[in-house]
Design a protein around this motif. Structure first.
Motif, PDB file in Angstrom:
ATOM      1  N   ALA A  45      74.140  86.371  60.918  1.00 46.89           N
ATOM      2  CA  ALA A  45      73.369  87.414  60.261  1.00 46.89           C
ATOM      3  C   ALA A  45      71.884  87.228  60.542  1.00 46.89           C
ATOM      4  CB  ALA A  45      73.619  87.386  58.760  1.00 46.89           C
ATOM      5  N   GLU A  46      71.162  88.320  60.480  1.00 49.34           N
ATOM      6  CA  GLU A  46      69.711  88.302  60.682  1.00 49.34           C
ATOM      7  C   GLU A  46      69.067  87.667  59.456  1.00 49.34           C
ATOM      8  OE1 GLU A  46      66.667  88.868  63.193  1.00 49.34           O
ATOM      9  OE2 GLU A  46      68.663  89.621  63.600  1.00 49.34           O
ATOM     10  N   ALA A  47      68.298  86.588  59.653  1.00 49.67           N
ATOM     11  CA  ALA A  47      67.625  85.902  58.557  1.00 49.67           C
ATOM     12  C   ALA A  47      66.342  86.639  58.201  1.00 49.67           C
ATOM     13  CB  ALA A  47      67.318  84.460  58.938  1.00 49.67           C
ATOM     14  N   SER A  48      65.966  86.623  56.918  1.00 55.22           N
ATOM     15  CA  SER A  48      64.789  87.365  56.481  1.00 55.22           C
ATOM     16  C   SER A  48      63.501  86.816  57.087  1.00 55.22           C
ATOM     17  CB  SER A  48      64.688  87.354  54.958  1.00 55.22           C
ATOM     18  OG  SER A  48      64.632  86.038  54.477  1.00 55.22           O
ATOM     19  N   GLY A  49      63.461  85.544  57.434  1.00 55.47           N
ATOM     20  CA  GLY A  49      62.273  84.953  58.039  1.00 55.47           C
ATOM     21  C   GLY A  49      62.270  85.050  59.556  1.00 55.47           C
ATOM     22  N   GLY A  50      63.220  85.758  60.106  1.00 53.87           N
ATOM     23  CA  GLY A  50      63.352  85.873  61.551  1.00 53.87           C
ATOM     24  C   GLY A  50      64.455  84.966  62.049  1.00 53.87           C
ATOM     25  N   GLY A  51      65.005  85.280  63.164  1.00 54.65           N
ATOM     26  CA  GLY A  51      66.096  84.489  63.724  1.00 54.65           C
ATOM     27  C   GLY A  51      67.426  84.872  63.115  1.00 54.65           C
ATOM     28  N   ARG A  52      68.419  84.037  63.374  1.00 57.86           N
ATOM     29  CA  ARG A  52      69.773  84.305  62.897  1.00 57.86           C
ATOM     30  C   ARG A  52      70.288  83.085  62.156  1.00 57.86           C
ATOM     31  NH1 ARG A  52      71.657  89.025  64.067  1.00 57.86           N
ATOM     32  NH2 ARG A  52      73.826  88.428  64.142  1.00 57.86           N
ATOM     33  N   GLN A  53      71.213  83.311  61.244  1.00 60.75           N
ATOM     34  CA  GLN A  53      71.839  82.202  60.535  1.00 60.75           C
ATOM     35  C   GLN A  53      73.295  82.537  60.265  1.00 60.75           C
ATOM     36  OE1 GLN A  53      69.327  82.250  56.981  1.00 60.75           O
ATOM     37  NE2 GLN A  53      71.167  82.511  55.748  1.00 60.75           N
ATOM     38  N   ARG A  54      74.088  81.488  60.126  1.00 61.16           N
ATOM     39  CA  ARG A  54      75.498  81.670  59.816  1.00 61.16           C
ATOM     40  C   ARG A  54      75.637  81.957  58.328  1.00 61.16           C
ATOM     41  NH1 ARG A  54      79.642  77.955  62.286  1.00 61.16           N
ATOM     42  NH2 ARG A  54      79.526  77.051  60.241  1.00 61.16           N
TER      43      ARG A  54
END
Length: 75
Positions: free
Chosen positions: A13-22
């Motif tokens: 998923a798209e992380a709120s601070g930028g980048g992606r996270q599981r």
């Protein structure tokens, strides 16, 4: 968890601070497929100000709550 991954519940998923996270996807199937999530869970306090304003608190009241440590707003 291995079982969550095996049944396809782990998503990127798209992380709120930028980048992606599981993250874990929804455990419900719609029309035989998983509903997709576009973003990860919000950070602690990320929507605090807007939620308080939506509930009718004035800007000055929200600022006072933040200054007094009653509410933590993500930076």
């Amino acid at each position: 968890h291995e079982q969550s991954s095996a049944i396809g519940m782990v998503i990127e998923a798209e992380a709120s601070g930028g980048g992606r996270q599981r993250a874990l996807g929804l455990p419900v199937l719609f029309d035989g497929s998983n509903a997709s999530s576009q973003s990860a869970a919000p950070r602690l306090g990320e929507h605090g100000r807007s939620i308080l304003l939506e509930f009718g608190f004035a800007e000055e009241e929200v600022d006072a709550m933040i200054a007094g440590g009653v509410v933590k707003i993500a930076s």
